[in-house]
Design a protein around this motif. Structure first.
Motif, mmCIF file in Angstrom:
data_model
loop_
_atom_site.group_PDB
_atom_site.id
_atom_site.type_symbol
_atom_site.label_atom_id
_atom_site.label_comp_id
_atom_site.label_asym_id
_atom_site.label_seq_id
_atom_site.Cartn_x
_atom_site.Cartn_y
_atom_site.Cartn_z
ATOM 1 N N THR A 69 0.830 -1.203 0.000
ATOM 2 C CA THR A 69 0.000 0.000 0.000
ATOM 3 C C THR A 69 0.863 1.252 0.000
ATOM 4 O O THR A 69 0.552 2.232 -0.690
ATOM 5 C CB THR A 69 -0.948 0.009 1.202
ATOM 6 N N ALA A 70 1.958 1.242 0.770
ATOM 7 C CA ALA A 70 2.852 2.400 0.790
ATOM 8 C C ALA A 70 3.430 2.649 -0.599
ATOM 9 O O ALA A 70 3.560 3.806 -1.027
ATOM 10 C CB ALA A 70 3.969 2.182 1.803
ATOM 11 N N THR A 71 3.761 1.574 -1.309
ATOM 12 C CA THR A 71 4.256 1.722 -2.683
ATOM 13 C C THR A 71 3.196 2.357 -3.574
ATOM 14 O O THR A 71 3.484 3.279 -4.357
ATOM 15 C CB THR A 71 4.658 0.353 -3.245
ATOM 16 N N SER A 72 1.970 1.890 -3.453
ATOM 17 C CA SER A 72 0.883 2.438 -4.271
ATOM 18 C C SER A 72 0.631 3.909 -3.952
ATOM 19 O O SER A 72 0.341 4.715 -4.839
ATOM 20 C CB SER A 72 -0.405 1.626 -4.070
ATOM 21 N N ILE A 73 0.732 4.259 -2.669
ATOM 22 C CA ILE A 73 0.537 5.661 -2.264
ATOM 23 C C ILE A 73 1.600 6.548 -2.905
ATOM 24 O O ILE A 73 1.294 7.594 -3.497
ATOM 25 C CB ILE A 73 0.585 5.786 -0.730
ATOM 26 N N MET A 74 2.857 6.138 -2.800
ATOM 27 C CA MET A 74 3.939 6.957 -3.344
ATOM 28 C C MET A 74 3.873 7.015 -4.869
ATOM 29 O O MET A 74 4.135 8.065 -5.471
ATOM 30 C CB MET A 74 5.290 6.397 -2.902
ATOM 31 N N ARG A 75 3.518 5.910 -5.493
ATOM 32 C CA ARG A 75 3.401 5.919 -6.954
ATOM 33 C C ARG A 75 2.310 6.894 -7.391
ATOM 34 O O ARG A 75 2.489 7.657 -8.354
ATOM 35 C CB ARG A 75 3.102 4.517 -7.469
ATOM 36 N N ALA A 76 1.180 6.876 -6.673
ATOM 37 C CA ALA A 76 0.085 7.789 -7.018
ATOM 38 C C ALA A 76 0.523 9.240 -6.859
ATOM 39 O O ALA A 76 0.249 10.087 -7.720
ATOM 40 C CB ALA A 76 -1.128 7.496 -6.146
ATOM 41 N N VAL A 77 1.215 9.542 -5.755
ATOM 42 C CA VAL A 77 1.682 10.912 -5.536
ATOM 43 C C VAL A 77 2.641 11.339 -6.646
ATOM 44 O O VAL A 77 2.532 12.445 -7.198
ATOM 45 C CB VAL A 77 2.364 11.031 -4.153
ATOM 46 N N ASN A 78 3.574 10.480 -6.990
ATOM 47 C CA ASN A 78 4.570 10.825 -8.005
ATOM 48 C C ASN A 78 3.974 10.934 -9.401
ATOM 49 O O ASN A 78 4.564 11.577 -10.281
ATOM 50 C CB ASN A 78 5.708 9.799 -7.988
ATOM 51 N N GLU A 79 2.819 10.306 -9.589
ATOM 52 C CA GLU A 79 2.129 10.419 -10.881
ATOM 53 C C GLU A 79 1.135 11.572 -10.897
ATOM 54 O O GLU A 79 0.410 11.748 -11.873
ATOM 55 C CB GLU A 79 1.414 9.098 -11.199
ATOM 56 N N GLY A 80 1.091 12.347 -9.807
ATOM 57 C CA GLY A 80 0.175 13.473 -9.740
ATOM 58 C C GLY A 80 -1.249 13.097 -9.401
ATOM 59 O O GLY A 80 -2.161 13.902 -9.583
ATOM 60 N N ALA A 81 -1.445 11.883 -8.910
ATOM 61 C CA ALA A 81 -2.792 11.403 -8.564
ATOM 62 C C ALA A 81 -2.958 11.404 -7.044
ATOM 63 O O ALA A 81 -3.141 10.361 -6.416
ATOM 64 C CB ALA A 81 -3.028 10.010 -9.142
#
Length: 241
Positions: free
Chosen positions: A71-83
């Motif tokens: 989940t932490a990976t998904s959170i950071m990926r979303a932030v870095n993708e502007g989502a």
């Protein structure tokens, strides 16, 4: 750690790794997973990072104990993708799961108090006995799960002499409820079996009480970690602008 970096400072993978006791391969893996923003490259092809990448790494390492690696990976990926909204949704779901786990813990404690008082937990359907399908539906699990619990010694249904079907009396339903609640609390079958065996024995509730105390500690640690993770993520979001 590393918060005195200037936005233009350049960092090598080894610099980020050493600050957090990680390997340089881990840093590269985090970038490839989207946990870190894409790194710039030198003319020779070497990665270079900045204070922004250091902030992303701090945020991820704080989020992981709170929400789990995936989940932490998904959170950071979303932030870095502007989502960011997707990141907030994932965080909300994790908080909801923690609340649900707390409610489950309270349910187990209530069951323990009932056991200590010699009162069996209510079946819920009003029936004295349940067949496997009805009990599985009540617990929200598959009949195969109940059969696995029986194989592990967690539940002891009797067999209907005419049909051969499994029949769960009040005690078996109680054991199934406890097994279900403890599984949701993260306990393994081999950890649950001796607890239920102690519950079955007169006055043998101390191991279950110890497990509940440990469960309280883990939930509190997750809650505290969520606060730390939220603070680091907020800092990273501000750094991103």
């Amino acid at each position: 750690m590393g918060r005195n970096l200037q936005s233009g400072d350049r960092l090598r993978p080894v610099d980020l790794a050493r600050r957090h006791g990680l390997s340089t391969q881990a840093i590269r893996n985090y970038e490839e997973a989207g946990i870190l923003p894409a790194a710039a490259r030198t003319p020779h092809g070497y990665r270079t990072y900045t204070a922004l990448h250091a902030g992303a790494l701090r945020a991820f390492l704080a989020l992981a104990p709170a929400h789990g690696h995936r989940t932490a990976t998904s959170i950071m990926r979303a932030v870095n993708e502007g989502a960011s909204e997707e990141a907030f949704r994932l965080i909300d779901e994790s908080h909801a799961q923690l609340l649900d786990d707390r409610r489950t813990l309270h349910a187990v404690e209530n069951a323990l108090r009932d056991l200590e008082g010699g009162v069996a937990a209510p079946v819920g359907s009003g029936a004295d006995e349940l067949f496997i399908g009805a009990l599985a539906r009540e617990l929200g699990i598959r009949p195969a799960t109940l059969r696995a619990w029986e194989h592990a010694g967690l539940v002891r249904p009797r067999r209907d002499p005419r049909t051969g079907y499994r029949v769960y009396d009040e005690a078996a339903v109680r054991d199934a409820r406890l097994a279900h609640q403890l599984r949701r609390g993260g306990h393994l079958l081999e950890q649950i079996a001796p607890l239920i065996a102690q519950v079955r024995a007169a006055g043998g509730l101390e191991p279950l009480e110890a497990a509940l105390h440990d469960w309280h500690g883990r939930l509190s640690a997750r809650g505290r970690a969520m606060l730390t993770g939220a603070a680091e993520l907020d800092t990273y979001l501000r750094e991103r602008g």
